[in-house]
Design an enzyme around this catalytic site. Structure first.
Site, PDB file in Angstrom:
ATOM      1  N   TYR A  76     -77.410 -18.292   3.895  1.00  0.00           N
ATOM      2  CA  TYR A  76     -76.842 -16.985   4.291  1.00  0.00           C
ATOM      3  C   TYR A  76     -76.639 -16.937   5.805  1.00  0.00           C
ATOM      4  O   TYR A  76     -75.554 -16.617   6.301  1.00  0.00           O
ATOM      5  CB  TYR A  76     -77.759 -15.834   3.852  1.00  0.00           C
ATOM      6  CG  TYR A  76     -77.444 -14.559   4.593  1.00  0.00           C
ATOM      7  CD1 TYR A  76     -76.271 -13.847   4.303  1.00  0.00           C
ATOM      8  CD2 TYR A  76     -78.261 -14.091   5.621  1.00  0.00           C
ATOM      9  CE1 TYR A  76     -75.949 -12.699   5.011  1.00  0.00           C
ATOM     10  CE2 TYR A  76     -77.947 -12.949   6.330  1.00  0.00           C
ATOM     11  CZ  TYR A  76     -76.793 -12.254   6.028  1.00  0.00           C
ATOM     12  OH  TYR A  76     -76.463 -11.124   6.743  1.00  0.00           O
ATOM     13  N   PHE A 114     -66.675  -6.545   5.550  1.00  0.00           N
ATOM     14  CA  PHE A 114     -68.083  -6.486   5.143  1.00  0.00           C
ATOM     15  C   PHE A 114     -68.370  -7.379   3.939  1.00  0.00           C
ATOM     16  O   PHE A 114     -69.503  -7.817   3.756  1.00  0.00           O
ATOM     17  CB  PHE A 114     -68.471  -5.059   4.726  1.00  0.00           C
ATOM     18  CG  PHE A 114     -68.465  -4.051   5.842  1.00  0.00           C
ATOM     19  CD1 PHE A 114     -69.487  -4.030   6.777  1.00  0.00           C
ATOM     20  CD2 PHE A 114     -67.443  -3.120   5.941  1.00  0.00           C
ATOM     21  CE1 PHE A 114     -69.492  -3.094   7.795  1.00  0.00           C
ATOM     22  CE2 PHE A 114     -67.439  -2.183   6.958  1.00  0.00           C
ATOM     23  CZ  PHE A 114     -68.463  -2.166   7.895  1.00  0.00           C
ATOM     24  N   ILE A 168     -73.218  -0.428   4.150  1.00  0.00           N
ATOM     25  CA  ILE A 168     -72.666  -0.183   5.489  1.00  0.00           C
ATOM     26  C   ILE A 168     -71.174   0.138   5.389  1.00  0.00           C
ATOM     27  O   ILE A 168     -70.660   1.000   6.100  1.00  0.00           O
ATOM     28  CB  ILE A 168     -72.905  -1.393   6.411  1.00  0.00           C
ATOM     29  CG1 ILE A 168     -74.404  -1.741   6.436  1.00  0.00           C
ATOM     30  CG2 ILE A 168     -72.437  -1.097   7.826  1.00  0.00           C
ATOM     31  CD1 ILE A 168     -74.722  -3.083   7.055  1.00  0.00           C
ATOM     32  N   SER A 218     -74.601 -10.917  12.073  1.00  0.00           N
ATOM     33  CA  SER A 218     -76.025 -10.610  11.927  1.00  0.00           C
ATOM     34  C   SER A 218     -76.843 -11.232  13.040  1.00  0.00           C
ATOM     35  O   SER A 218     -76.488 -12.288  13.572  1.00  0.00           O
ATOM     36  CB  SER A 218     -76.500 -11.151  10.578  1.00  0.00           C
ATOM     37  OG  SER A 218     -77.905 -11.172  10.515  1.00  0.00           O
ATOM     38  N   LYS A 271     -73.038 -16.795   8.404  1.00  0.00           N
ATOM     39  CA  LYS A 271     -72.718 -15.889   9.517  1.00  0.00           C
ATOM     40  C   LYS A 271     -72.368 -16.686  10.771  1.00  0.00           C
ATOM     41  O   LYS A 271     -71.414 -16.366  11.483  1.00  0.00           O
ATOM     42  CB  LYS A 271     -73.888 -14.935   9.785  1.00  0.00           C
ATOM     43  CG  LYS A 271     -74.099 -13.900   8.681  1.00  0.00           C
ATOM     44  CD  LYS A 271     -72.851 -13.060   8.447  1.00  0.00           C
ATOM     45  CE  LYS A 271     -73.009 -12.045   7.334  1.00  0.00           C
ATOM     46  NZ  LYS A 271     -71.738 -11.377   6.968  1.00  0.00           N
ATOM     47  N   GLY A 288     -90.071 -18.752   6.561  1.00  0.00           N
ATOM     48  CA  GLY A 288     -88.745 -18.377   7.067  1.00  0.00           C
ATOM     49  C   GLY A 288     -88.725 -17.070   7.831  1.00  0.00           C
ATOM     50  O   GLY A 288     -87.733 -16.750   8.479  1.00  0.00           O
ATOM     51  N   LEU A 307     -67.069  -4.899  -6.683  1.00  0.00           N
ATOM     52  CA  LEU A 307     -68.112  -4.150  -7.416  1.00  0.00           C
ATOM     53  C   LEU A 307     -69.263  -5.035  -7.905  1.00  0.00           C
ATOM     54  O   LEU A 307     -70.010  -4.646  -8.799  1.00  0.00           O
ATOM     55  CB  LEU A 307     -67.509  -3.362  -8.592  1.00  0.00           C
ATOM     56  CG  LEU A 307     -66.384  -2.368  -8.233  1.00  0.00           C
ATOM     57  CD1 LEU A 307     -65.840  -1.699  -9.472  1.00  0.00           C
ATOM     58  CD2 LEU A 307     -66.873  -1.325  -7.232  1.00  0.00           C
ATOM     59  N   ASN A 330     -81.341  -4.392  12.024  1.00  0.00           N
ATOM     60  CA  ASN A 330     -81.776  -4.015  10.665  1.00  0.00           C
ATOM     61  C   ASN A 330     -81.296  -2.624  10.276  1.00  0.00           C
ATOM     62  O   ASN A 330     -81.952  -1.629  10.610  1.00  0.00           O
ATOM     63  CB  ASN A 330     -83.304  -4.106  10.570  1.00  0.00           C
ATOM     64  CG  ASN A 330     -83.789  -5.541  10.687  1.00  0.00           C
ATOM     65  OD1 ASN A 330     -83.637  -6.159  11.731  1.00  0.00           O
ATOM     66  ND2 ASN A 330     -84.338  -6.079   9.619  1.00  0.00           N
ATOM     67  N   LYS A 361     -75.542 -11.330   0.612  1.00  0.00           N
ATOM     68  CA  LYS A 361     -76.423 -11.198   1.782  1.00  0.00           C
ATOM     69  C   LYS A 361     -77.921 -11.353   1.510  1.00  0.00           C
ATOM     70  O   LYS A 361     -78.740 -10.979   2.346  1.00  0.00           O
ATOM     71  CB  LYS A 361     -76.176  -9.852   2.478  1.00  0.00           C
ATOM     72  CG  LYS A 361     -76.484  -8.636   1.608  1.00  0.00           C
ATOM     73  CD  LYS A 361     -76.245  -7.344   2.372  1.00  0.00           C
ATOM     74  CE  LYS A 361     -76.507  -6.119   1.555  1.00  0.00           C
ATOM     75  NZ  LYS A 361     -77.848  -5.947   1.067  1.00  0.00           N
ATOM     76  N   LEU A 414     -86.744  -4.042   3.567  1.00  0.00           N
ATOM     77  CA  LEU A 414     -88.021  -3.333   3.637  1.00  0.00           C
ATOM     78  C   LEU A 414     -87.905  -1.853   3.282  1.00  0.00           C
ATOM     79  O   LEU A 414     -88.676  -1.337   2.471  1.00  0.00           O
ATOM     80  CB  LEU A 414     -88.615  -3.481   5.052  1.00  0.00           C
ATOM     81  CG  LEU A 414     -89.903  -2.706   5.328  1.00  0.00           C
ATOM     82  CD1 LEU A 414     -91.039  -3.185   4.440  1.00  0.00           C
ATOM     83  CD2 LEU A 414     -90.283  -2.804   6.806  1.00  0.00           C
TER      84      LEU A 414
END
Length: 338
Positions: free
Chosen positions: A150, A81, A12, A125, A154, A298, A33, A180, A85, A201
């Protein structure tokens, strides 16, 4: 205007750097990186004709963060960002996630709090909502107990920013709660390139389509949805990137009503896993090898956004359809593997 984008070589982040440069912002990227490649810079240059400044810095090193802001005193906005994640990994390595996602946020906010004026956009998120009580999800929906470290980072991140804004009036912040993200830039110069087995996905679908993965597992077909598979709100990454520029401009132009605001970023439409697979088959002309396997613990049943606040208050709207986003993801996958 000079803008710092942390994690700016990620999926993103890189698309947001492109949109910022297209709008004339001067961009400096920090990335360690760990989950990206310096080669992404070439893609950004190919699209925009301009190379952003890049510094390889690990934001967990507080002294390096302090040094950066001493050298770049003219940074007026930060889009943050940089974070780990993967939900599953966060369960196995919680301390790694708390250090990487919370410690780095604190160091950045400390530096921004020293400025006369600063604007901060936080990559949040929809996981903060958990399994929401009703659909579509508005920004007023209760934040549920996190299902993973995670997700907890957030939630905590948002609380830390909100608490900081209460006592630092010179800091203006917006948390963007993504649904998503998927797809790639239409130029196919940049896109989603997960290291190792994809956690999301769509790249798993496109890699299966290319033959890199033998089979896609669909986790459960007995959910109370139209076809029994989970529902999510899939948003084209370019639409998502544009929202960050709109949010930053809102703060720069002092259009924000409060110094901490929250917006959902989605399309407002939910798609089942099987609908996403059908979209791939439609745009690629290929049959996808998938099988139904038992549910995964979950996983929530459904999550899609109420986008009214983003549309009317922020002045942003997702433009691309699921098929358009899927085609861009497939075009990118084919180019990367060529």
């Amino acid at each position: 205007m000079k803008v710092l984008v942390t994690g700016g070589l990620g999926f993103i982040g890189s698309h947001t750097v492109v949109e910022l440069q297209n709008k004339g912002f001067e961009v400096v990227i920090i990335d360690d990186l760990s989950n990206s490649s310096e080669k992404v810079l070439d893609g950004i240059v190919a699209i925009t004709g301009k190379k952003p400044l890049f510094e390889k810095i690990d934001l967990k090193e507080k002294s390096k963060v302090e040094d950066f802001f001493k050298r770049h005193t003219d940074v007026q906005g930060v889009i943050h960002f940089a974070a780990s994640k993967a939900v599953g990994e966060s369960v196995e390595k919680p301390l790694l996630y708390y250090e990487n996602n919370i410690g780095t946020l604190v160091y950045l906010l400390k530096e921004l709090s020293k400025k006369d004026k600063a604007s901060f956009i936080f990559s949040s998120s929809c996981t903060v909502y958990g399994q929401a009580d009703k659909m579509p999800i508005t920004e007023d929906a209760p934040v549920k107990t996190a299902e993973s470290p995670y997700g907890n980072t957030k939630q905590m991140g948002e609380e830390i920013i909100s608490d900081t804004c209460k006592v630092v009036p010179s800091l203006n912040a917006i948390a963007l709660r993504y649904f998503n993200p998927m797809g790639a830039h239409p130029s196919t110069e940049i896109g989603e390139l997960p290291i190792g087995v994809p956690q999301n996905l769509v790249p798993f679908i496109t890699q299966t389509g290319m033959g890199l993965r033998d089979q896609l597992s669909v986790f459960g077909d007995d959910y109370p949805t139209s076809d029994g598979t989970c529902v999510r709100d899939y948003i084209h990454v370019v639409d998502l990137a544009k929202a960050h520029v709109v949010a930053l401009q809102r703060l720069f132009e002092a259009k924000n009503k409060e110094n901490y605001e929250v917006f959902n970023l989605g399309t407002g439409k939910g798609s089942t896993v099987l609908e996403v697979i059908k979209s791939f088959e439609k745009v690629s002309g290929k049959k996808l090898n998938y099988k139904i396997v038992p549910r995964r613990s979950g996983d929530i049943t459904e999550a899609y956004a109420n986008t009214e606040k983003a549309n009317n208050v922020l002045g942003w709207k997702a433009e691309s359809t699921l098929d358009e986003a899927m085609k861009s993801a497939w075009d990118w996958e084919q180019k990367v593997r060529a």
